[in-house]
Design an enzyme around this catalytic site. Sequence first.
Site, PDB file in Angstrom:
ATOM      1  N   ASN A 128       0.832  -1.195   0.000  1.00 49.06           N
ATOM      2  CA  ASN A 128       0.000   0.000   0.000  1.00 49.06           C
ATOM      3  C   ASN A 128       0.870   1.250   0.000  1.00 49.06           C
ATOM      4  OD1 ASN A 128      -2.679   1.493   0.535  1.00 49.06           O
ATOM      5  ND2 ASN A 128      -1.348   2.240   2.164  1.00 49.06           N
ATOM      6  N   GLU A 129       0.881   1.980  -1.115  1.00 50.43           N
ATOM      7  CA  GLU A 129       1.422   3.332  -1.265  1.00 50.43           C
ATOM      8  C   GLU A 129       2.934   3.442  -1.197  1.00 50.43           C
ATOM      9  OE1 GLU A 129      -2.503   5.935   0.011  1.00 50.43           O
ATOM     10  OE2 GLU A 129      -0.751   6.006   1.327  1.00 50.43           O
ATOM     11  N   ASN A 130       3.655   2.331  -1.171  1.00 55.22           N
ATOM     12  CA  ASN A 130       5.110   2.437  -1.030  1.00 55.22           C
ATOM     13  C   ASN A 130       5.808   2.820  -2.329  1.00 55.22           C
ATOM     14  OD1 ASN A 130       4.696   1.770   1.614  1.00 55.22           O
ATOM     15  ND2 ASN A 130       5.332  -0.366   1.394  1.00 55.22           N
ATOM     16  N   GLY A 163       5.123   6.392  -2.529  1.00 52.47           N
ATOM     17  CA  GLY A 163       5.924   7.109  -1.545  1.00 52.47           C
ATOM     18  C   GLY A 163       7.354   7.310  -1.993  1.00 52.47           C
ATOM     19  N   SER A 181      -0.509  -0.572  -4.756  1.00 54.42           N
ATOM     20  CA  SER A 181      -1.637   0.332  -4.956  1.00 54.42           C
ATOM     21  C   SER A 181      -1.290   1.633  -4.258  1.00 54.42           C
ATOM     22  CB  SER A 181      -2.918  -0.269  -4.382  1.00 54.42           C
ATOM     23  OG  SER A 181      -4.032   0.527  -4.689  1.00 54.42           O
TER      24      SER A 181
END
Length: 790
Positions: free
Chosen positions: A408-410, A413, A454
Site C-alpha cells: 500500500n502506497e510504497n 511514496g 496500490s
Amino acid sequence: MLEATPLGDGWILRHETAALPAVVPGCVHTDLLAAGVIPDPFLGRNETEVAWVGRRDWTYERDLRAAADGAEQTDLVFEGLDTVAEVLLDGRLLGRVRNMHRSHRFDVTGLSGRLSVRFVSAYAEAEAVRGKLGERPAAYAEPFPYIRKMACSFGWDWGPTLVTAGIWRPVRLEHWSTARIARVRPLVTVEPGLGRLELVVDIERTRVEAPLTVEATVGGVRARASVDGTEGVVRLDVPSPRLWWPRGYGEQALYDVELTLLHGDEPLDVWRRRIGFRSVELDRSPDAHGTGFTVVVNGERLFARGVNWIPDDVFPSRVTRARYRARLGQAADAGVDLVRVWGGGIYESEDFYDACDELGLLVWQDFPFACAAYPEEQPLRGEVEAEARENVVRLMPHPSLVLWNGNNENLWGFRDWDWEPRLAGESWGEGYYLGVMPRVVAELDPTRPYTAGSPWSGSWDRHPNDPAHGTHHSWEVWNRDDYTRYRDEVPRFMAEFGWQAPPAHATLRRALPDEVLAPDSPGMLHHQKAEDGNGKLRRGLERHFAFPEGDFDRWHYLTQVNQARAVAAGIEHWRSHWPVCAGTVLWQLNDCWPVTSWAAIDGDGREKPLYHELRRLYADRLLTLQVREQELVLAAVNQGAGAWEAAVRLRRMSVEGDVLGEVSVPMAAERRAVGLVGVPEELAPVGPKEFLVADVGELRALYFPAPDREIPYPRPEFEVDLVPGGVRVTALTLVRDLLLQADRLAPGARADRGLVTLLPGEQVTIGVRGWETPVLETAHSALYCVEPSR
C-alpha cells in the site's frame, strides 16, 4: 491417523513477579484488561495510560505433556505468535520466532515439562533492527517497518497505538506417524463445460521408504495418485460444474474437497477445504484512455464496488467468526462486491475468507506492507518470503480471493514523498514488490493475478499514481480541496479515496462517558488521529455550510452529511464513466476502535449515514445528474443482468416547492452499461433558488447548482408520527437530507435508512429496530435536516 490436541487452556501470563490467568488465543492487553490491571484503552484517553504495556517483556506458561501412544512424532504448532519470542520447554530452547504473520512448528516428540513463550517487546526488536540496518522513511515515526508485525499496532491516522504481544492464534499438539500432509495447493481452472482441480500435495515423512498415495474427491469425482518422494499431484475433472460468482452476478457455488494421505489402505492424514470453480483475470490492456485495470470473473467484466478493510479490532484475537460474518454481511447488504484487505493489517483468519466465499465478496489481498520504506536485508528478507509462501498457499482454496497486491502506497511514496534522496541507495522494498512477491505468486498460485502495489501505474516510465494508468489513490481532495474536485478526473480504477466524519452519538457517549462533547474537547481530539483532522473537517464543511459554532449536535450531523455527500460525488461521477473507470474502493468500511475516521461503520459497529448512502451508490441501478462539457446529463448506471428502459420524469423546481418546468423523456441502458440522457436546456436550474429532480420508479437523482450555504432554504417543516416498526415523516416544505439518528432513541436502536430528501407533500417511513418504548417526543429530538444558513 494424525491427531490434534488443542492447547487453549491452562495458560498463565507472567510479568516480573505477577501471574495472571491468560486466554489463548489472545494478547497481553486483553489478559490485563480481564484481570483489571489496566483500564479499557478505548475509553477516554486511557490509550496513553497503557502505553507501557508495549514496552515490556511478557511470558506465557503452561504445563505440556507431548507423549502420545503409538505416535512416531509430536509437533507443537503455533498458528500465530505476536511477535518476537523464545519458545522453551523446561528451559530447553525449542526455537526463536520473529514474525506475527506466519505459523511455527517444533518437534517435541517424547518431551514434557513447563512450556514457556517469552515475548520480547516489539519496540525493542524493531529498534534493534533499525539500529542494525539504518533509518528508513515512513509516514509515521513509530518503528513498524523493522518488524513483521501488524503495522497499525503502532498507531495510524485512524487507530490507537497499542503495541500487542501474545499467542494470538490457536496452538495445538499434532501426533502423527509415517507421514503427514505439510501443505496442499489447489489450482482451480475452468474450461467450457469443465472444472479442473489440481491438488499439489507436499508431504513430511518419518519413514522415507514407505510407499504413499493420496486420494481426493470433489463434486462426486474421485482420483488417486502415488507420492513421489515428498510430493503428490492429484487431478480431478468435474463435468459442467456450477460456477462461483461474485454477489449480484450469480450463485456462490462451493464444493467440498477431501484429500487423504494413505499408507497402503491406512489413512495417515486428511485435508478438507471448500473451493469454487471460477476464472479470474485482470485486464490491464492499453487503450485510448491509458492503461486499464478491470477485474474479469468467468468472462464477465466488472465495475468493482469496493471497500477497504482494516483489522476490525486493534486486538485481532477478539474478532470472532460471528463478528466477521456480521461486518462482512453489512458490506454485502450495502451493495459491496469487493473487499480490499489493506496492507497495514494482517492476513485475516479463515473465518474472514469463508464469509467472503459465502457472501460473494471478492477479496483483494495486500501483502502486509504500508506507507513506509521496508529494509530488504536479513533478518527481514527471509521472514518476508516465508510468510508470503505460507499465506499464499493457505488462502488459495478461497474462490473469493481474486487479486494479490504487493503493498500500500510504497511505490508512490518512493517517488513523491521525498524518500529517494533520503534513502541514498539503501533498500526500501522494491525488491519485494517487483521481485519476491510476484515470483512467489507465479510459482505457487499462477491462477490469480498479481499487481505490484496500490497505487501503481504498471511502470516506472509513468508516475506511480497516474490516474490514467492502473490503480489510483485520491487524497489531495480530502487533504486540501473541496469534494467537488473528485469530478475533475476519471481514473482507471479508484483504489482509495474518502472523507471523514465522527462516529455515531451513542458510540461517542460510550467512549467519552464523562465528557461535555465538543469538536475540540479533550476526548474528541484524542479520538481524532488524522493530522489536522478537525481542521480538514471544518474547511470541508465551510465550503458548503455555515459552521455551527458552539452546537456540537449540529456539527455532528453536518459532518456526517458532508461525508456522505463527498463519497457520493466521487462514486456517482466514476460509475457514470464505466467502462473507462472500472471500480471504486472506498476508504474505509470499518474501524478498529471508536474514532473520527473515514469509516462507513464505526468502531462499535453502528452504521453512519455514509453506510446507507453506499446502499444507494452501489445498487445495481443508479441515477445521477452530471455535468459533461458544461451540459447537464442524466446518467443511468445499470450493473444489472438485463437492459433497463424507462421514462424519466424531470422537474425543475424552486426551493419553495414550485414546479418551474417538467418533462418526461425516455431512458435506456444496456446490461452492465451506462445510458446518458441530455437534460433539456429549459429544465437546467438557474441560480441558488432552483434545483433539478429526476425520478425513475423509486430511484431519484437531485442536482443543486449551488452549495447549501448559498441556497435560501425555507425553514423546514414536517410532521412526525409513530407507526408500527418505525417513524413516519411527512414534509410540509422541502426537507433536505433528513436523518433519524436512531442511536439517540436507544443505544441499540438501528434505522433502516439514512439521509433522505423530501419534496413538499412527500412522506417517508423510517424503520427502526431495537427501540423498545417508542416516544413521539424522543423521535422528534432524534431527527435532523439541513436548515437555512444563519
